[in-house]
Design a protein around this motif. Structure first.
Motif, PDB file in Angstrom:
ATOM      1  N   ILE A  73      -1.860   3.218 -35.393  1.00 43.58           N
ATOM      2  CA  ILE A  73      -1.981   4.675 -35.392  1.00 43.58           C
ATOM      3  C   ILE A  73      -3.462   4.977 -35.295  1.00 43.58           C
ATOM      4  O   ILE A  73      -4.280   4.339 -35.965  1.00 43.58           O
ATOM      5  CB  ILE A  73      -1.335   5.317 -36.635  1.00 43.58           C
ATOM      6  N   ARG A  74      -3.826   5.951 -34.471  1.00 42.97           N
ATOM      7  CA  ARG A  74      -5.226   6.048 -34.028  1.00 42.97           C
ATOM      8  C   ARG A  74      -5.788   7.472 -34.170  1.00 42.97           C
ATOM      9  O   ARG A  74      -5.108   8.459 -33.855  1.00 42.97           O
ATOM     10  CB  ARG A  74      -5.303   5.606 -32.568  1.00 42.97           C
ATOM     11  N   MET A  75      -7.012   7.536 -34.612  1.00 43.00           N
ATOM     12  CA  MET A  75      -7.814   8.758 -34.622  1.00 43.00           C
ATOM     13  C   MET A  75      -8.961   8.573 -33.627  1.00 43.00           C
ATOM     14  O   MET A  75      -9.466   7.459 -33.465  1.00 43.00           O
ATOM     15  CB  MET A  75      -8.370   8.981 -36.033  1.00 43.00           C
ATOM     16  N   THR A  76      -9.375   9.651 -32.979  1.00 41.85           N
ATOM     17  CA  THR A  76     -10.493   9.572 -32.034  1.00 41.85           C
ATOM     18  C   THR A  76     -11.585  10.553 -32.448  1.00 41.85           C
ATOM     19  O   THR A  76     -11.296  11.690 -32.838  1.00 41.85           O
ATOM     20  CB  THR A  76     -10.024   9.887 -30.606  1.00 41.85           C
ATOM     21  N   VAL A  77     -12.829  10.099 -32.358  1.00 36.17           N
ATOM     22  CA  VAL A  77     -13.985  10.925 -32.685  1.00 36.17           C
ATOM     23  C   VAL A  77     -14.864  11.038 -31.439  1.00 36.17           C
ATOM     24  O   VAL A  77     -15.151  10.031 -30.782  1.00 36.17           O
ATOM     25  CB  VAL A  77     -14.795  10.321 -33.850  1.00 36.17           C
ATOM     26  N   VAL A  78     -15.271  12.269 -31.114  1.00 39.09           N
ATOM     27  CA  VAL A  78     -16.069  12.527 -29.914  1.00 39.09           C
ATOM     28  C   VAL A  78     -17.364  13.228 -30.309  1.00 39.09           C
ATOM     29  O   VAL A  78     -17.358  14.196 -31.084  1.00 39.09           O
ATOM     30  CB  VAL A  78     -15.299  13.410 -28.903  1.00 39.09           C
ATOM     31  N   LYS A  79     -18.468  12.741 -29.761  1.00 40.61           N
ATOM     32  CA  LYS A  79     -19.762  13.377 -29.993  1.00 40.61           C
ATOM     33  C   LYS A  79     -19.883  14.638 -29.138  1.00 40.61           C
ATOM     34  O   LYS A  79     -19.595  14.621 -27.938  1.00 40.61           O
ATOM     35  CB  LYS A  79     -20.899  12.409 -29.646  1.00 40.61           C
ATOM     36  N   LEU A  80     -20.310  15.722 -29.742  1.00 40.71           N
ATOM     37  CA  LEU A  80     -20.525  16.984 -29.039  1.00 40.71           C
ATOM     38  C   LEU A  80     -21.919  17.004 -28.412  1.00 40.71           C
ATOM     39  O   LEU A  80     -22.862  16.394 -28.927  1.00 40.71           O
ATOM     40  CB  LEU A  80     -20.367  18.152 -30.010  1.00 40.71           C
ATOM     41  N   GLU A  81     -22.053  17.704 -27.307  1.00 38.78           N
ATOM     42  CA  GLU A  81     -23.325  17.721 -26.579  1.00 38.78           C
ATOM     43  C   GLU A  81     -24.468  18.292 -27.411  1.00 38.78           C
ATOM     44  O   GLU A  81     -25.603  17.827 -27.338  1.00 38.78           O
ATOM     45  CB  GLU A  81     -23.160  18.526 -25.283  1.00 38.78           C
ATOM     46  N   ALA A  82     -24.172  19.295 -28.225  1.00 34.77           N
ATOM     47  CA  ALA A  82     -25.206  19.923 -29.039  1.00 34.77           C
ATOM     48  C   ALA A  82     -25.388  19.228 -30.382  1.00 34.77           C
ATOM     49  O   ALA A  82     -26.150  19.704 -31.230  1.00 34.77           O
ATOM     50  CB  ALA A  82     -24.872  21.394 -29.257  1.00 34.77           C
ATOM     51  N   GLY A  83     -24.724  18.110 -30.577  1.00 33.56           N
ATOM     52  CA  GLY A  83     -24.783  17.415 -31.847  1.00 33.56           C
ATOM     53  C   GLY A  83     -23.569  17.724 -32.700  1.00 33.56           C
ATOM     54  O   GLY A  83     -23.001  18.818 -32.634  1.00 33.56           O
ATOM     55  N   GLY A  84     -23.167  16.769 -33.494  1.00 35.26           N
ATOM     56  CA  GLY A  84     -21.964  16.933 -34.288  1.00 35.26           C
ATOM     57  C   GLY A  84     -20.794  16.209 -33.658  1.00 35.26           C
ATOM     58  O   GLY A  84     -20.887  15.656 -32.549  1.00 35.26           O
ATOM     59  N   LEU A  85     -19.646  16.213 -34.363  1.00 30.96           N
ATOM     60  CA  LEU A  85     -18.490  15.417 -33.973  1.00 30.96           C
ATOM     61  C   LEU A  85     -17.212  16.242 -33.990  1.00 30.96           C
ATOM     62  O   LEU A  85     -17.057  17.158 -34.815  1.00 30.96           O
ATOM     63  CB  LEU A  85     -18.319  14.222 -34.926  1.00 30.96           C
ATOM     64  N   LEU A  86     -16.301  15.907 -33.082  1.00 31.42           N
ATOM     65  CA  LEU A  86     -14.942  16.457 -33.062  1.00 31.42           C
ATOM     66  C   LEU A  86     -13.974  15.319 -33.361  1.00 31.42           C
ATOM     67  O   LEU A  86     -14.105  14.226 -32.803  1.00 31.42           O
ATOM     68  CB  LEU A  86     -14.639  17.101 -31.717  1.00 31.42           C
ATOM     69  N   VAL A  87     -12.996  15.581 -34.234  1.00 35.24           N
ATOM     70  CA  VAL A  87     -12.016  14.568 -34.628  1.00 35.24           C
ATOM     71  C   VAL A  87     -10.636  14.987 -34.134  1.00 35.24           C
ATOM     72  O   VAL A  87     -10.177  16.103 -34.428  1.00 35.24           O
ATOM     73  CB  VAL A  87     -11.995  14.387 -36.162  1.00 35.24           C
ATOM     74  N   TYR A  88      -9.977  14.090 -33.397  1.00 30.27           N
ATOM     75  CA  TYR A  88      -8.627  14.333 -32.871  1.00 30.27           C
ATOM     76  C   TYR A  88      -7.647  13.449 -33.627  1.00 30.27           C
ATOM     77  O   TYR A  88      -7.779  12.229 -33.647  1.00 30.27           O
ATOM     78  CB  TYR A  88      -8.606  14.006 -31.377  1.00 30.27           C
ATOM     79  N   ALA A  89      -6.664  14.065 -34.283  1.00 26.68           N
ATOM     80  CA  ALA A  89      -5.563  13.368 -34.961  1.00 26.68           C
ATOM     81  C   ALA A  89      -6.053  12.446 -36.081  1.00 26.68           C
ATOM     82  O   ALA A  89      -6.064  11.223 -35.938  1.00 26.68           O
ATOM     83  CB  ALA A  89      -4.721  12.582 -33.962  1.00 26.68           C
ATOM     84  N   PRO A  90      -6.470  13.008 -37.215  1.00 19.39           N
ATOM     85  CA  PRO A  90      -6.976  12.188 -38.321  1.00 19.39           C
ATOM     86  C   PRO A  90      -5.967  11.150 -38.807  1.00 19.39           C
ATOM     87  O   PRO A  90      -4.748  11.345 -38.715  1.00 19.39           O
ATOM     88  CB  PRO A  90      -7.251  13.222 -39.422  1.00 19.39           C
ATOM     89  N   ILE A  91      -6.499  10.049 -39.325  1.00 19.71           N
ATOM     90  CA  ILE A  91      -5.696   9.011 -39.970  1.00 19.71           C
ATOM     91  C   ILE A  91      -6.000   9.040 -41.467  1.00 19.71           C
ATOM     92  O   ILE A  91      -6.735   9.900 -41.944  1.00 19.71           O
ATOM     93  CB  ILE A  91      -5.984   7.619 -39.379  1.00 19.71           C
ATOM     94  N   ALA A  92      -5.442   8.088 -42.225  1.00 16.89           N
ATOM     95  CA  ALA A  92      -5.617   8.073 -43.674  1.00 16.89           C
ATOM     96  C   ALA A  92      -7.098   7.979 -44.035  1.00 16.89           C
ATOM     97  O   ALA A  92      -7.776   7.026 -43.637  1.00 16.89           O
ATOM     98  CB  ALA A  92      -4.851   6.899 -44.277  1.00 16.89           C
ATOM     99  N   PRO A  93      -7.614   8.950 -44.794  1.00 11.08           N
ATOM    100  CA  PRO A  93      -9.043   8.945 -45.135  1.00 11.08           C
ATOM    101  C   PRO A  93      -9.350   8.003 -46.295  1.00 11.08           C
ATOM    102  O   PRO A  93      -9.768   8.422 -47.371  1.00 11.08           O
ATOM    103  CB  PRO A  93      -9.304  10.408 -45.501  1.00 11.08           C
ATOM    104  N   THR A  94      -9.161   6.723 -46.065  1.00 12.65           N
ATOM    105  CA  THR A  94      -9.538   5.724 -47.058  1.00 12.65           C
ATOM    106  C   THR A  94     -11.059   5.700 -47.192  1.00 12.65           C
ATOM    107  O   THR A  94     -11.769   6.161 -46.279  1.00 12.65           O
ATOM    108  CB  THR A  94      -9.048   4.333 -46.644  1.00 12.65           C
TER     109      THR A  94
END
Length: 412
Positions: A73-94
């Protein structure tokens, strides 16, 4: 080449993975709310981070399953052009998972947006609230038409932060990340008990498409995250309860390919189930009678040609739609589904990152669109073996007869 590299690297890889596992404190893997969705490995979950586009996109893999039928099961994190991150479909926050995200924050900026791209998948929804609380500055965007069963509760009652949670508008340009991403929402598809919906997200700069459940591709060899704890692979590699559980590259490979068939078909045609009397008789003489091995119970018997079913679903790595979605969900609204496919296929993506199985998948918009041609009268897709689909068809038929789900509509 893929099989040879897997066999050649298995011994070294096994040693490195074992060292990694031993170097982690148990608290790093802790997921205390496992009982909300009681899936294996329950309260202890490893996380692997992979960079798939340099300094831009990272995937975070964990595992989940039932009766040792485990898949990523997978989460994806993408860097934004202006800085910062976008998270798609979070997984268990261990703690391990959060530490890996914090490492990216230190280099690329804080998590700004969190997206819940589905309305029906509890294995995705259950993580969003706890994950969002670890990043209190982030805005949370959720697919519209959210629901819960047996009582339809407000989002805040499901753990999502009330003041920071917004519904994704139909027009992606109306979001604060709309200049970098486009999205299309599939659905809602009414299933009576609830709705099915999925948000396909397109990252323009990297030409990457993010999906949740609609499209998958099956790798021939077991994913790295599953090899961190190979016991499920070895459990299902056996041909009978009388065989010991032995760790080697062949058993890992065979176990994975059988797990794929279980997870996609529930009961593939190449699987026979012996009578319970025989199952208990074999359990008594099994060398594996621990609780971990279900006290020796192993009610599975694979036909000699079982590999042909895996080869058919593997299909040289082509993207396809999982059988349960083909037979019990998307065919309830073929016209709506295909219209969504056409909109998604208008983007010029070169790879797909789904939330399960292989990632990334090298695929063109045409290959993506072809995966859904099972909804058309003149289908051009390679169909899955009809015999393997029999149980899912029976389930869908029975659910329809009892009024739990609506009937399938005619193909387009």
């Amino acid at each position: 080449m893929e099989l040879w590299e897997f066999a050649r690297g298995a011994k070294v890889g096994k040693r490195e993975l074992l060292l990694n596992a031993q170097g982690l404190d148990a608290e790093e893997l802790s997921w205390p709310f496992w009982f909300v969705a009681p899936l294996y490995p329950y309260g202890k979950r490893r996380t692997l981070r992979h960079e798939i586009v340099k300094d831009t996109i990272w995937t975070f893999d964990q595992i989940q399953g039932i009766l040792y039928v485990v898949v990523p099961i997978r989460m994806t994190v993408v860097k934004l052009e202006a800085g910062g991150l976008l998270v798609y479909a979070p997984i268990a926050p261990t703690p391990e998972c959060i530490r890996l995200v914090k490492e990216l924050e230190a280099e690329h900026g804080e998590v700004k947006y969190i997206i819940l791209p589905t309305v029906s998948g509890i294995e995705h929804k259950v993580f969003v609230g706890p994950f969002a609380r670890r990043f209190p500055q982030a805005l949370v965007f959720v697919a519209p038409n959210q629901w819960s069963f047996p009582i339809n509760l407000p989002l805040s009652w499901l753990g999502l932060p009330m003041k920071r949670t917004q519904i994704l508008p139909q027009d992606s340009t109306q979001t604060p990340f709309g200049n970098e991403f486009a999205y299309e929402i599939l659905g809602p598809i009414d299933l009576r008990l609830g709705k099915f919906e999925e948000v396909a997200l397109f990252h323009k700069r990297s030409r990457t498409l993010f999906l949740t459940d609609t499209v998958i591709s099956v790798p021939e060899t077991p994913p790295e995250i599953i090899q961190l704890d190979p016991y499920p692979l070895l459990f299902h590699a056996r041909n009978s309860a009388k065989e010991p559980i032995v760790d080697n590259s062949w058993n890992r490979l065979q176990g994975w390919q059988r797990i794929v068939l279980f997870s996609l078909y529930f009961r593939p045609s190449v699987l026979e189930t012996p009578k319970w009397r025989e199952t208990f008789r074999q359990a008594i003489s099994s060398p594996e009678r621990s609780q971990k091995a279900f006290w020796g119970l192993y009610p599975f018997q694979w036909c000699f040609n079982w590999k042909t079913s895996f080869d058919a679903v593997r299909g040289q790595g082509r993207p396809f739609v999982a059988p349960i979605l083909q037979i019990a969900i998307l065919n309830r609204e073929p016209q709506k589904t295909l219209a969504w496919c056409d909109r998604v296929a208008s983007w010029d993506f070169t790879q797909i990152v789904p939330c399960h199985f292989q990632s990334p998948i090298s695929a063109t918009p045409q290959q993506f669109r072809q995966a859904f041609s099972f909804l058309e009268k003149q289908s051009v897709a390679d169909s899955l073996p009809e015999a393997d689909l029999e149980l899912i068809r029976q389930i869908a038929t029975n659910l329809n007869k009892t009024g739990i789900i609506p009937p399938a509509k005619e193909k387009v």
